[in-house]
Structures are given as C-alpha cells and as structure tokens.
Design an enzyme around this catalytic site. Structure first.
Site, PDB file in Angstrom:
ATOM      1  N   LYS A 260       1.676  -9.763  -0.424  1.00 55.32           N
ATOM      2  CA  LYS A 260       1.960  -8.646  -1.570  1.00 55.32           C
ATOM      3  C   LYS A 260       2.877  -7.765  -1.078  1.00 55.32           C
ATOM      4  O   LYS A 260       2.907  -6.803  -0.247  1.00 55.32           O
ATOM      5  CB  LYS A 260       0.028  -8.247  -2.089  1.00 55.32           C
ATOM      6  CG  LYS A 260      -0.326  -7.057  -2.744  1.00 55.32           C
ATOM      7  CD  LYS A 260      -1.607  -6.775  -3.200  1.00 55.32           C
ATOM      8  CE  LYS A 260      -2.381  -6.190  -4.707  1.00 55.32           C
ATOM      9  NZ  LYS A 260      -1.428  -5.135  -4.006  1.00 55.32           N
TER      10      LYS A 260
ATOM     11  N   CYS B  72       1.071  -1.357  -0.321  1.00 52.73           N
ATOM     12  CA  CYS B  72      -0.017  -0.274  -0.279  1.00 52.73           C
ATOM     13  C   CYS B  72       0.822   0.798  -0.187  1.00 52.73           C
ATOM     14  O   CYS B  72       1.452   1.657   0.931  1.00 52.73           O
ATOM     15  CB  CYS B  72      -0.663   0.418   0.781  1.00 52.73           C
ATOM     16  SG  CYS B  72      -2.259   1.007   1.288  1.00 52.73           S
TER      17      CYS B  72
ATOM     18  N   ASN C 281      -0.055  -8.361 -11.002  1.00 53.91           N
ATOM     19  CA  ASN C 281      -1.259  -7.119 -10.447  1.00 53.91           C
ATOM     20  C   ASN C 281      -0.122  -6.168 -11.126  1.00 53.91           C
ATOM     21  O   ASN C 281       1.085  -5.862 -10.937  1.00 53.91           O
ATOM     22  CB  ASN C 281      -1.703  -6.880  -8.990  1.00 53.91           C
ATOM     23  CG  ASN C 281      -2.028  -6.520  -8.689  1.00 53.91           C
ATOM     24  OD1 ASN C 281      -2.170  -5.307  -7.713  1.00 53.91           O
ATOM     25  ND2 ASN C 281      -3.732  -5.503  -8.755  1.00 53.91           N
TER      26      ASN C 281
END
Length: 333
Positions: free
Chosen positions: A141, A102, A204
C-alpha cells in the site's frame, strides 16, 4: 475476478484500510459483519516486533472468521522488515502487506512508510527481500509519490510487480498532501491501463458513499476499493456499496436499534480483547461516529465518554434506544 495469489476476492472486493488505533480486532469484527471482503491489521512496527514489544505483538492477533486477513508492516531497515515478516508469517495470516504510504512524521522521519517514496531503489529492494522470505502473498500500500514533483507511481507499480508483489493499493494523494485536499485517482487509472500490469490494483481515498464507489469503479477501472475513514462508526458502508453496485439502490440507513446493537458488540469485544479500563477508554473515540446525525445527541455523547464501566455505558445506550426509537438517522455522513 480479483485474486491475490490463491485468494479469491470476488468480482469487485471492498477492503478495510489498515488504520492506526482504529483497525483492531473489535473494529474489524463489526466491519466483517458489515461486508468487508479483505481486512488488514493496524500497521505494525517491524522494530516493535523484533523487540517483542507488547503492543506490537498484540496487533498480530487474528481470528478465523476474519479471513482473508493481511498483516501490515512498516519499517525503514530492510533486515528488520524481513525478520518482522517472518514473525508475522508465523501467526498464519493470509498475506503480508507493506506500508509505503503512512505520511505521519513519527513514521516518515524514521525512514519508514511514505519516506520510502523518496528512495525507490530501497523500496524495491526491501519488497524483493520480503517476497523472498515468505511463501505468503506480499502486497503493498502506497501513495502517488512524495510530492507533486515525484508522482512516479506508474513506474513504481511496474517495478514492484516485477519483483513479485501480488496486489497494489494506491492512496490518491502524495505524502506532502497528508489527508488534505481531494484524492486524485487519475494516476491509479493509468496503472490499470498499463498493458504490462496484471496484478489487482485497488484504489483508496475519499470513498465515503455507495454513489462515489460506483462512480470511481466506472471512471477509473480499479479492481476493488479500499475504504478507511468512512467505515469508522459506519461499518454498514461495505454492504451498502455492494447493494448499490448490484441494484442501483442504496438501502435504508441503519436505525437507532441497529446502531446500538453494533456499538454494544464493538464495546464488548473491545473490553474482552483489551481489558476493562483500556477497552472502555478506546471505545470513546467511536461514539460520535456511531451516532452521527442524531439530533441533540451531545449530552448522551458526553455521558458515554465519561462512563467508566460497561454496565454504565450499556445503561446510557438503552436510554438512547428509548429516546430515539423510531427516528430515522440521515444517510449522509
């Protein structure tokens, strides 16, 4: 065949990204119907879980039909992350995912999310402690690196695998890029080409069509693809990608009646899960995307975002159904 621990995801799974204020249970319900193979909760603050914050606790809500489902956690303190992983494991998800990607200031400035890309030893130590504290598979991630001078994801992938993660998803941008520019999947491909790597590697970033999904599958050799923003208002993308990969043809886009059916399903779940006021309010961000490409839709969108009860919204949607009956909506989004 992609497997995370004992979780069999099939030949080329499509994952729903854990998007803040988007990937809640109502949204996940329509994405599961739309063909998502593995979904994640919105990312959850470790500090919020430890403090028993209502919003953080509510994000732990998962349902049997969602499986396999992962709970994603973020935080900058190793002890708090371990404790939050134990709290999350108690609701029996299929896996625990750690957010090291993030990029937003509110997260990174607290030493969480993508901030860990500036302290790889701490990232590795945090991951190791979480792996030790749970019997669930732990996945990660992350991004390519903090900036163009620190794209160290190939080395990081090895180190994370060595301490026990079961899969890795990589967003093809640096933290500095945020969501700007194009995602670079070349380093994701280098991870896959590394003979030491044996866990699934998912790519991604920028997958917004079945054609691109097939192109990136073939070009970069990933084990599966995570889809984020392209699924907002268009949960059908997962099954469209699957059909394109299998048959080389993209199905017809959902007609107006199908868009309205799914919008109503999403709205109903949103109200049941969040209550009338919040459920209505938080659906407003989705209407533009559900009806993107429909001509002269702005007056209806305005009415939908101003409506303050479910009956009024459904009445407007029924008007839309009648007004646009038989109109084909463009495929391109």
């Amino acid at each position: 065949m992609a497997k995370i621990g004992n979780i069999d995801l099939g030949d080329f799974p499509l994952l729903l990204a854990p998007m803040e204020d988007v990937s809640d249970p109502p949204f996940r319900a329509v994405c599961k119907e739309g063909g998502a193979d593995l979904m994640y909760t919105e990312f959850i603050s470790s500090e919020g879980l430890i403090r028993d914050a209502v919003k953080s606790r509510q994000k732990l809500d998962i349902f049997e039909y969602e499986r396999p489902i992962g709970i994603q956690l973020f935080g900058g303190d190793i002890g708090n992350m371990v404790q939050s992983a134990e709290i999350a494991a108690a609701v029996n998800p299929d896996l625990i995912d750690i957010n090291y990607g993030c990029p937003v200031k509110a997260v990174a400035c607290k030493g969480a999310g993508a901030a860990l890309l500036q302290d790889i030893p701490k990232m590795v130590k945090m991951t190791e402690e979480i792996v030790k504290c749970t019997s669930l598979p732990v996945t990660v991630k992350t991004r390519l690196g903090w900036d163009d001078n620190s794209k160290n994801i190939v080395e990081v992938a090895e180190r994370l695998q060595d301490i026990g993660i079961k899969a890795l998803t990589v967003h093809g941008r640096t933290r500095v890029q945020m969501y700007k520019g194009s995602a670079d999947w070349t380093l994701i491909a280098r991870i896959k080409e590394n003979p030491r790597m044996h866990i699934p590697i998912f790519g991604n970033g920028d997958i917004d069509s079945p054609q691109k999904a097939l192109e990136y599958k073939n070009k970069y050799g990933v084990d599966g693809i995570m889809i984020g923003r392209a699924a907002i208002g268009y949960p059908w993308i997962f099954n469209e990608v699957k059909q394109y990969l299998k048959h080389g043809e993209r199905p017809l886009p959902p007609d107006v009646a199908e868009r309205i059916r799914v919008t109503k399903k999403h709205l109903d779940f949103s109200i049941r899960w969040k209550g009338d006021r919040l459920g209505i309010f938080e659906m407003r961000r989705h209407y533009t995307n559900y009806f993107k490409g429909m001509p002269d839709f702005k007056p209806y969108r305005t009415r939908l975002v101003e409506a303050d009860n479910e009956s009024e919204v459904n009445t407007i949607l029924d008007e839309v159904s009648e007004k646009y009956a038989g109109i084909m909506v463009p495929t391109e989004r």
